[in-house]
Scaffold this motif. Sequence first.
Motif, PDB file in Angstrom:
ATOM      1  N   GLY A 100      78.121  47.683  26.470  1.00  9.72           N
ATOM      2  CA  GLY A 100      79.496  47.439  25.801  1.00  9.72           C
ATOM      3  C   GLY A 100      80.391  48.621  26.106  1.00  9.72           C
ATOM      4  O   GLY A 100      81.557  48.534  26.634  1.00  9.72           O
ATOM      5  N   PHE A 101      79.706  49.793  25.937  1.00  9.18           N
ATOM      6  CA  PHE A 101      80.634  50.991  26.079  1.00  9.18           C
ATOM      7  C   PHE A 101      81.159  51.210  27.662  1.00  9.18           C
ATOM      8  O   PHE A 101      82.165  51.619  28.087  1.00  9.18           O
ATOM      9  N   ILE A 102      80.056  50.826  28.559  1.00 10.05           N
ATOM     10  CA  ILE A 102      80.327  50.970  29.876  1.00 10.05           C
ATOM     11  C   ILE A 102      81.377  49.836  30.501  1.00 10.05           C
ATOM     12  O   ILE A 102      82.423  50.167  31.189  1.00 10.05           O
ATOM     13  N   ARG A 103      81.415  48.759  29.858  1.00 10.02           N
ATOM     14  CA  ARG A 103      82.515  47.653  30.111  1.00 10.02           C
ATOM     15  C   ARG A 103      83.777  48.048  29.509  1.00 10.02           C
ATOM     16  O   ARG A 103      84.903  48.156  30.337  1.00 10.02           O
ATOM     17  N   ASN A 104      83.898  48.733  28.366  1.00 11.13           N
ATOM     18  CA  ASN A 104      85.170  49.157  27.698  1.00 11.13           C
ATOM     19  C   ASN A 104      85.772  50.108  28.951  1.00 11.13           C
ATOM     20  O   ASN A 104      87.032  50.322  28.824  1.00 11.13           O
ATOM     21  N   GLN A 105      84.918  51.157  29.167  1.00  7.58           N
ATOM     22  CA  GLN A 105      85.453  52.181  30.088  1.00  7.58           C
ATOM     23  C   GLN A 105      85.382  51.779  31.449  1.00  7.58           C
ATOM     24  O   GLN A 105      85.888  52.796  32.321  1.00  7.58           O
ATOM     25  N   LYS A 106      85.239  50.666  31.579  1.00  8.44           N
ATOM     26  CA  LYS A 106      85.197  50.177  33.243  1.00  8.44           C
ATOM     27  C   LYS A 106      84.301  51.128  34.309  1.00  8.44           C
ATOM     28  O   LYS A 106      84.699  51.029  35.283  1.00  8.44           O
ATOM     29  N   LEU A 107      83.167  51.547  33.631  1.00  8.07           N
ATOM     30  CA  LEU A 107      82.366  52.238  34.409  1.00  8.07           C
ATOM     31  C   LEU A 107      81.272  51.212  35.307  1.00  8.07           C
ATOM     32  O   LEU A 107      80.897  51.871  36.157  1.00  8.07           O
ATOM     33  N   ASP A 108      81.531  49.940  34.863  1.00  7.78           N
ATOM     34  CA  ASP A 108      80.486  49.247  35.501  1.00  7.78           C
ATOM     35  C   ASP A 108      80.933  48.819  37.192  1.00  7.78           C
ATOM     36  O   ASP A 108      80.361  47.935  37.893  1.00  7.78           O
ATOM     37  N   ILE A 109      82.004  49.400  37.549  1.00  4.85           N
ATOM     38  CA  ILE A 109      82.479  49.397  39.037  1.00  4.85           C
ATOM     39  C   ILE A 109      81.753  50.139  39.900  1.00  4.85           C
ATOM     40  O   ILE A 109      81.819  49.916  41.020  1.00  4.85           O
ATOM     41  N   ASN A 110      81.106  51.088  39.024  1.00  3.53           N
ATOM     42  CA  ASN A 110      80.136  51.960  39.758  1.00  3.53           C
ATOM     43  C   ASN A 110      78.781  51.155  40.049  1.00  3.53           C
ATOM     44  O   ASN A 110      78.080  50.633  39.525  1.00  3.53           O
ATOM     45  N   VAL A 111      78.155  51.135  41.314  1.00  2.49           N
ATOM     46  CA  VAL A 111      77.038  50.319  41.729  1.00  2.49           C
ATOM     47  C   VAL A 111      75.928  50.993  41.162  1.00  2.49           C
ATOM     48  O   VAL A 111      75.010  50.447  40.518  1.00  2.49           O
ATOM     49  N   GLN A 112      75.786  52.381  41.152  1.00  8.05           N
ATOM     50  CA  GLN A 112      74.694  52.938  40.449  1.00  8.05           C
ATOM     51  C   GLN A 112      74.457  52.756  39.080  1.00  8.05           C
ATOM     52  O   GLN A 112      73.455  52.635  38.381  1.00  8.05           O
ATOM     53  N   VAL A 113      75.624  52.664  38.153  1.00 10.29           N
ATOM     54  CA  VAL A 113      75.500  52.463  36.954  1.00 10.29           C
ATOM     55  C   VAL A 113      75.095  50.804  36.745  1.00 10.29           C
ATOM     56  O   VAL A 113      74.338  50.760  35.876  1.00 10.29           O
ATOM     57  N   CYS A 114      75.424  49.833  37.412  1.00 10.32           N
ATOM     58  CA  CYS A 114      74.999  48.626  37.311  1.00 10.32           C
ATOM     59  C   CYS A 114      73.502  48.510  37.804  1.00 10.32           C
ATOM     60  O   CYS A 114      72.422  47.955  37.073  1.00 10.32           O
ATOM     61  N   ASN A 115      73.128  49.323  38.699  1.00 11.35           N
ATOM     62  CA  ASN A 115      71.585  49.428  38.843  1.00 11.35           C
ATOM     63  C   ASN A 115      70.722  49.968  37.830  1.00 11.35           C
ATOM     64  O   ASN A 115      69.717  49.395  37.447  1.00 11.35           O
ATOM     65  N   ALA A 116      71.319  51.034  37.101  1.00 12.42           N
ATOM     66  CA  ALA A 116      70.736  51.376  35.933  1.00 12.42           C
ATOM     67  C   ALA A 116      70.636  50.476  34.748  1.00 12.42           C
ATOM     68  O   ALA A 116      69.658  50.454  34.099  1.00 12.42           O
ATOM     69  N   LEU A 117      71.633  49.635  34.491  1.00 16.97           N
ATOM     70  CA  LEU A 117      71.714  48.623  33.728  1.00 16.97           C
ATOM     71  C   LEU A 117      70.788  47.499  33.823  1.00 16.97           C
ATOM     72  O   LEU A 117      70.031  46.974  32.953  1.00 16.97           O
ATOM     73  N   ILE A 118      70.670  47.012  35.220  1.00 18.52           N
ATOM     74  CA  ILE A 118      69.457  46.068  35.657  1.00 18.52           C
ATOM     75  C   ILE A 118      68.438  46.629  35.158  1.00 18.52           C
ATOM     76  O   ILE A 118      67.323  46.007  34.483  1.00 18.52           O
ATOM     77  N   ASP A 119      67.973  47.920  35.551  1.00 19.03           N
ATOM     78  CA  ASP A 119      66.631  48.479  35.114  1.00 19.03           C
ATOM     79  C   ASP A 119      66.329  48.634  33.748  1.00 19.03           C
ATOM     80  O   ASP A 119      65.130  48.167  33.343  1.00 19.03           O
TER      81      ASP A 119
END
Length: 588
Positions: free
Chosen positions: A240-259
């Motif tokens: 939720g924090f990542i979405r609010n800060q728009k950090l999910d545009i970073n591919v590595q962050v999304c990879n970490a979320l999947i993991d």
Amino acid sequence: MVRETYTYSSKINGMANLESIIPKCASFSHIKQLQAYTFTSGTFKFSRARSKLLDLCAIASFGSLSFAISVFRQIPSPFTNDFNAIIRGLVQSPQPSTAFAWYRSMQRGSFRVDALTCSFTLKACARVLAATESLQLHANIIRFGFMADSLLGTTLLDVYAKVGNLSYARLVFDEMQLRDIASWNSLIFGLAQGSQASEALDLFKRMEVEGIKPNEVTVMGVLSACSNMGDFKEGEKIHGFIRNQKLDINVQVCNALIDMYANCGFVDKAYGVFDNMGCRKCLVTWNTMIMAFARDGDGHKALKLFEQMKKAGVQPDAVTYLAVLSACNHAGLVEDGVRLFNTMGKHEVKPNVKHYGSLVDLLGRAGRLKEAYNLINSMSMVPDVVLWQSLLGACRIYKDVEMAEIALRKLVEMGSNNCGDFVLLSNIYAAHERWNDVGRVRDAMKNREVKKVPGFSYMEVDGSRHKFFTGDKSNARWKEIYSKLDEIGFKIKELGYVAETSFVLHDIGEEEKENQLCYHSEKLAVAFGLISTSEGTPIHVIKNLRICGDCHEVIKLVSKIYERQIIVRDRVRFHKFKDGFCSCRDYW
């Protein structure tokens, strides 16, 4: 070439021009020409320009560290910057530990060591995980008075975190006068990777209190902590924090979320993140999602995603093939696994020992022991311990004494002292009533001082982690836990349960075997979950070793009797128990 040399030399009028030209060198030949000119013109004596030239030689992709060292040897009285250039180059070389010798030579020769010297040498420690040298450098940094340098402090903190000395990492962090985001990130990553994941989460929360804004690296570190703990609730908050800060545009962050979602057992949520990435997926993204399906036991989805990946034009690598072979292994897709292994060469991927290990395990558990054995012998590289352990495990399933003896002999030759290996062979002998051989294995265990790796399980309730060992009575509610286990034992026997004592050494009585099995750590954790959470709430348990067969049978029955979903993440995969069945379909 002569014309180029003339161009350089005609433009150089002393040290200032030399310094401006050095960064413009576009090839190693230019560097050599410039070095030759500095020798003949006398500008080599200017230490600042000379150090820049050495620095370029030592670290540039087109440079030559050996050439830089040969130039250094020609300096009558080298300065600190000259040493720093070479040490920096060594840190980035295939032999980073060589930097320690240069650092020591500076001290022996009474050359002045500065903060950069210490920083570069610390980075060498990080690359080779040199714990002792890190402590020595820390002592020198204090003696030289460099601890006020915040960048150097962050480097020291990072080294301690990487070598696993988390107490010193914490000490450096607490004593830093100025902490930047890199300092916070280094400690969070160190704690997350070093079995102190809950402390990493606490540090993340402390950042918010102190007004430090997390960045992409921060959230990747704290997601790693959630992943290691299997803490889905905290992971979802971070998302939720990542979405609010728009950090999910970073591919590595999304990879970490999947993991993170995959390691918490929520593969559907992992796939949701994967699907929302659209065309931003990279190779790591595909690999992470395929491995998520593999650990969840859904081999067919993993294979389907593998085909989609190739259609999307993404070239599989060694990690991709390991993930998809693991998926076949966990789902029992033998022919698919063999086919994929044989087609690795088409994608120019050379099988490594892990690929062989996955296929050996797959063939062994399918009863194709001879084929698995021949595969090991056909390897171009030396088989590791895991391969022979996989074959030995398969021998227990099919009670193949001859193959089990070969596997254990190989393990002993490789220096393995794993208790489980000896127990497996002992129980195979016992299944054939070869009691003399059982005694011989037991004697060998005593003579070799074989130590058992302690199994433990843990679960989280209301933000507190509860850890259990076999026969554990350290929990404040242990009497209630054992009472619940007695209740479970009575109810499952009504359903026809018989203890699977083949997982215990055969040299003790049947009643004692049942008692040993009854108090395994995963059963204690499940019983604690039943008394600590409301009815209908899923129970999440994490175990450091592979779940034993008897516990697997008991937890299936518990899920049916108490109408609970029970998710167990062991060393290898997820087991999702519901209504008396497991997601692994008893193939694990």
